[in-house]
Enzyme design. Structure first.
Site, PDB file in Angstrom:
ATOM      1  N   LYS A 237      14.723  39.394 -25.829  1.00 37.98           N
ATOM      2  CA  LYS A 237      15.581  40.354 -24.976  1.00 37.98           C
ATOM      3  C   LYS A 237      14.943  41.707 -24.862  1.00 37.98           C
ATOM      4  CE  LYS A 237      19.536  37.980 -26.932  1.00 37.98           C
ATOM      5  NZ  LYS A 237      19.454  38.032 -28.349  1.00 37.98           N
TER       6      LYS A 237
ATOM      7  N   ASP B  74      17.051  32.186 -30.894  1.00 34.21           N
ATOM      8  CA  ASP B  74      17.337  33.234 -30.239  1.00 34.21           C
ATOM      9  C   ASP B  74      17.056  34.524 -30.852  1.00 34.21           C
ATOM     10  OD1 ASP B  74      19.267  34.531 -27.806  1.00 34.21           O
ATOM     11  OD2 ASP B  74      19.563  35.520 -29.452  1.00 34.21           O
TER      12      ASP B  74
ATOM     13  N   HIS C 211      19.150  42.855 -22.284  1.00 35.15           N
ATOM     14  CA  HIS C 211      20.260  42.822 -23.437  1.00 35.15           C
ATOM     15  C   HIS C 211      21.519  43.225 -22.988  1.00 35.15           C
ATOM     16  CE1 HIS C 211      19.926  42.347 -28.017  1.00 35.15           C
ATOM     17  NE2 HIS C 211      21.168  42.133 -27.723  1.00 35.15           N
TER      18      HIS C 211
ATOM     19  N   TYR D 231      16.337  43.397 -33.052  1.00 31.58           N
ATOM     20  CA  TYR D 231      16.520  42.486 -34.360  1.00 31.58           C
ATOM     21  C   TYR D 231      15.409  42.853 -35.447  1.00 31.58           C
ATOM     22  CZ  TYR D 231      19.823  39.920 -31.526  1.00 31.58           C
ATOM     23  OH  TYR D 231      20.778  39.683 -30.500  1.00 31.58           O
TER      24      TYR D 231
END
Ligand SMILES: NC(=O)C1=CN([C@@H]2O[C@H](COP(=O)(O)OP(=O)(O)OC[C@H]3O[C@@H](n4cnc5c(N)ncnc54)[C@H](OP(=O)(O)O)[C@@H]3O)[C@@H](O)[C@H]2O)C=CC1
Ligand SMILES: O=C1CO[C@H](CO)[C@@H](O)[C@@H]1O
Length: 260
Positions: free
Chosen positions: A63, A33, A96, A38
């Site tokens: 996402k 994930d 998200h 990120y």
């Protein structure tokens, strides 16, 4: 979708995340994930390649970030994520956060990507029941997943029931309460009772509730231990005990009141 995945938020792009993904895949994880926010998709892609595990056996999730929401910008963001990951499809792409005035157009883009077979499944994250009802009022496809903050202090059973009723798979983010789970005395005594670690107890509770879970670690031994949850079962009374710790406490942002 595999019930257990590796979370990689705060695993640094480069060696740290590449090793985490590689170790996880070597230990039998088949679900990773990540998210564009990120900023580690490149390292994730490298970990996947270096693991030697067949792409078709891995469930890869990313996402679309809030600032990319909208129809065209979502499609561009998706292509950029794929490129960074060095993949030609995703298994699951998520909205998200429910950005007001944007998430319906974003969803239409995900539906398009799904129909074009660029992604095998589409879903949302941080959608409360009112967001889901609003989305469902115009969606062509029901979101297949809702990824939410979930742990013993934030159960949101009504939302879980709503998702189950609508065949939306519930998925837990921050299942270890971002590390705070290790401070709870009840977790310490349950771990002793089952001869398991606290992480294994709480992740097993996720599984027994039918909830997909994605604990994050960048440490080899923890990644390995966190996956050792398929060889024991919590008694129903202990599942209930953990349910009853619920106090509506969030460690992350509130989907009804986030400002990014
Ligand atoms: N959709 C969304 O909005 C969100 C999605 N997520 C996703 O969910 C994933 C998991 O959530 P996250 O917020 O990372 O938090 P987690 O609840 O998974 O907790 C991660 C923390 O626990 C530590 N940890 C992990 N395993 C152990 C262990 N066995 N013993 C002791 N400490 C341990 C990790 O440290 P260490 O790495 O040093 O082991 C890290 O500090 C994210 O990585 C991300 O993929 C997260 C937040 C929001
Ligand atoms: O996935 C996530 C990780 O943490 C970020 C910062 O709090 C969140 O915004 C995001 O939802």
């Amino acid at each position: 979708m595999p019930y257990l995945g590796l979370g990689v938020y705060l695993s640094e792009d480069g060696k740290e995340v590449t090793n985490a993904v590689k170790w996880a895949l070597e230990e039998g994880y088949r679900h990773i994930d990540t998210a564009s926010i990120y900023e580690n998709e490149e390292g994730v892609g490298k970990g996947i390649k270096e693991s030697g595990v067949d792409r078709k056996d891995i469930f890869v999730v990313s996402k679309v970030w809030n600032s990319d929401q909208g129809y065209g910008s979502t499609i561009n963001a998706f292509e950029a994520s794929l490129k960074r990951l060095n993949l030609d499809y995703l298994n699951l792409y998520l909205v998200h956060w429910p950005v007001k005035g944007k998430y319906k157009d974003t969803w239409r883009a995900l539906e398009y990507l799904y129909e074009q077979k660029r992604v095998r499944a589409i879903g949302v994250s941080n959608f409360m029941q009112d967001h889901l009802e609003d989305l469902l009022s115009s969606a062509k496809y029901v979101p297949m997943v809702n990824q939410m903050e979930f742990h013993p202090y934030l159960v949101q059973q009504k939302l879980i029931d709503f998702c189950n009723k609508n065949t939306i798979q519930y998925e837990a983010w921050s299942p270890l309460m971002q590390g705070h789970i290790f401070e709870l005395d009840i977790m310490k005594s349950m771990a002793a009772k089952y001869h398991k670690t606290i992480a294994q107890i709480v992740l097993r509770w996720n599984l027994q509730k039918g909830i997909v879970t994605i604990p994050k670690s960048s440490k080899k031994e923890r990644i390995k231990a966190n996956a050792d949850i398929f060889n024991f079962e919590l008694a129903q009374e202990d599942v209930k005990k953990l349910d009853q710790l619920d106090r509506g406490k969030r460690f992350g942002p509130d989907p009804n009141n986030f400002d990014f």
